[in-house]
Design an enzyme around this catalytic site. Structure first.
Site, short mmCIF file in Angstrom:
data_model
loop_
_atom_site.label_atom_id
_atom_site.label_comp_id
_atom_site.label_asym_id
_atom_site.label_seq_id
_atom_site.Cartn_x
_atom_site.Cartn_y
_atom_site.Cartn_z
N ASN A 10 -0.17 -9.98 7.66
CA ASN A 10 0.26 -9.00 8.55
C ASN A 10 -0.98 -8.60 9.53
OD1 ASN A 10 1.10 -6.64 9.65
ND2 ASN A 10 1.31 -5.32 7.94
N TRP A 11 -0.87 -9.17 10.66
CA TRP A 11 -2.01 -8.74 11.67
C TRP A 11 -2.02 -7.10 12.17
CZ3 TRP A 11 -1.53 -13.60 15.51
CH2 TRP A 11 -2.06 -14.65 14.95
N HIS A 100 6.53 -0.63 5.88
CA HIS A 100 5.48 -0.55 5.44
C HIS A 100 4.75 0.87 5.35
CE1 HIS A 100 1.06 -1.15 5.81
NE2 HIS A 100 1.31 -2.36 5.44
N GLU A 102 2.49 2.46 6.44
CA GLU A 102 1.67 2.83 7.89
C GLU A 102 2.90 3.34 8.57
OE1 GLU A 102 -0.72 -0.68 8.72
OE2 GLU A 102 -1.91 0.02 7.24
N GLU A 172 2.92 -2.71 -2.38
CA GLU A 172 1.46 -2.38 -1.59
C GLU A 172 1.13 -1.00 -2.10
OE1 GLU A 172 1.00 -5.18 2.23
OE2 GLU A 172 1.84 -3.25 2.57
N GLY A 178 -6.43 -1.63 2.98
CA GLY A 178 -7.43 -1.59 3.89
C GLY A 178 -8.85 -0.53 3.29
N SER A 218 -5.92 -4.76 0.01
CA SER A 218 -7.27 -5.36 0.01
C SER A 218 -7.37 -6.73 -0.87
CB SER A 218 -8.18 -4.47 -0.70
OG SER A 218 -8.36 -3.36 0.06
N GLY A 239 -3.61 -7.92 5.09
CA GLY A 239 -4.01 -7.53 6.08
C GLY A 239 -5.04 -8.28 6.93
N GLY A 240 -6.47 -7.23 6.43
CA GLY A 240 -7.66 -7.59 6.90
C GLY A 240 -8.07 -9.11 6.82
P1 13P Z 1 -5.34 -5.00 3.69
O1 13P Z 1 -5.07 -6.37 3.22
O2 13P Z 1 -5.95 -4.86 5.03
O3 13P Z 1 -5.91 -3.97 2.54
O4 13P Z 1 -3.66 -4.45 4.29
C1 13P Z 1 -2.62 -4.89 3.30
C2 13P Z 1 -1.40 -4.42 3.84
O5 13P Z 1 -1.09 -3.36 4.33
C3 13P Z 1 -0.62 -5.54 4.26
O6 13P Z 1 0.76 -5.32 4.80
#
Ligand code: 13P
Length: 256
Positions: A10-11, A100, A102, A172, A178, A218, A239-240
């Site tokens: 997930n960018w 998600h 967010e 998640e 993050g 993470s 994500g990261g």
């Molecule tokens: P991180 O891997 O940066 O913690 O993000 C996870 C995420 O929200 C993937 O959708």
């Protein structure tokens, strides 16, 4: 039937078209022909990057699927700023992230919104990647399983077993996103198993056995193996660590 793992990057809101094309090309350069036998690889770029990224993978014959990070449930009309399922379908998206944390936290997305999006995706032939997860307050209150499984029920309300073909759930925990603080493999497994039990209750054992449940929060090359060996964790939504080809490829290879 054994489930094939999925590694999805997930960018989020990262990478201009120029940057996205470079990253897709780097992933493609590492692409190994045996990947599709063992793992489904998915990248989820911002809307504007979807077509350019898909074009890179198609040109290189790299079987990397492209997914959106969000969608609107109406097919067309006066919904300024939104993107519909048919639009994603035309680009060739196979999957779409929905719900998600967010989006729930920053953009006020409700369980009802998530359910409408899931239904629109299923009707349009795009597999949803439904995100669920608890805050630290919920975890500390000891009600994680109830909270997360209620999110699953709400997201999938009104669907039947046939609608679940290809559907993916991503667990998640919000406190792990993050933050560098990963759920332990045991914590993640416990919730993913509870999610699978909920799927069995809703749709029967076969659907529950076939559905992929991913972990996100993470995930990185250092912790991926301990997570993906868990019986109910079928890969990751990352994500990261998906923003660099080298680390994303390490995550894919951990699933082989
Ligand atoms: P991180 O891997 O940066 O913690 O993000 C996870 C995420 O929200 C993937 O959708």
């Amino acid at each position: 039937m054994a489930r094939k793992p999925m590694m999805a990057g997930n960018w989020k809101m990262n990478n201009t078209i120029a940057e996205a094309v470079v990253l897709a090309q780097e992933i493609s350069n590492h692409y190994e022909k045996e990947w599709p036998e063992h793992v489904d690889v998915v990248v989820c770029p911002p809307y504007v990057d979807l077509k350019p990224v898909k074009t890179v993978f198609d040109f290189d014959k790299a079987k990397v699927s492209v997914a959106a990070q969000n969608v609107y449930w109406e097919p067309a009309g006066a919904f300024t700023g939104e993107v519909s399922v048919p639009m994603l379908k035309e680009i060739g998206c196979t999957h779409c992230i929905v719900g998600h944390s967010e989006r729930r936290e920053l953009f006020g997305e409700t369980n009802e919104d998530v359910n409408r999006k899931v239904k629109a995706l299923v009707a349009g032939g795009i597999a949803p990647i439904v995100c669920v997860g608890e805050s630290l307050a919920v975890r500390d209150a000891g009600t994680t399983d109830e909270y997360v499984c209620a999110q699953v029920r709400a997201a999938l309300a009104g669907l039947d077993a046939a609608d679940m073909a290809g559907a993916v759930i991503a667990y998640e925990p919000i406190w792990a996103i993050g933050t560098g603080r990963t759920a332990t493999p045991e914590q993640a497994e416990a919730v993913c198993a509870a999610i699978r039990a909920t799927l069995a209750e809703l749709f029967g054992g076969e659907v529950a056995e076939d559905a992929r449940v991913l972990y996100g929060g993470s995930m990185n090359p250092g912790n991926v193996e301990a997570l993906v060996v868990q019986p109910d964790i079928d890969g990751g939504l990352v994500g990261g660590a998906s923003l660099k080809a080298e680390s994303f490829v390490q995550l894919i290879e951990a699933c082989l």
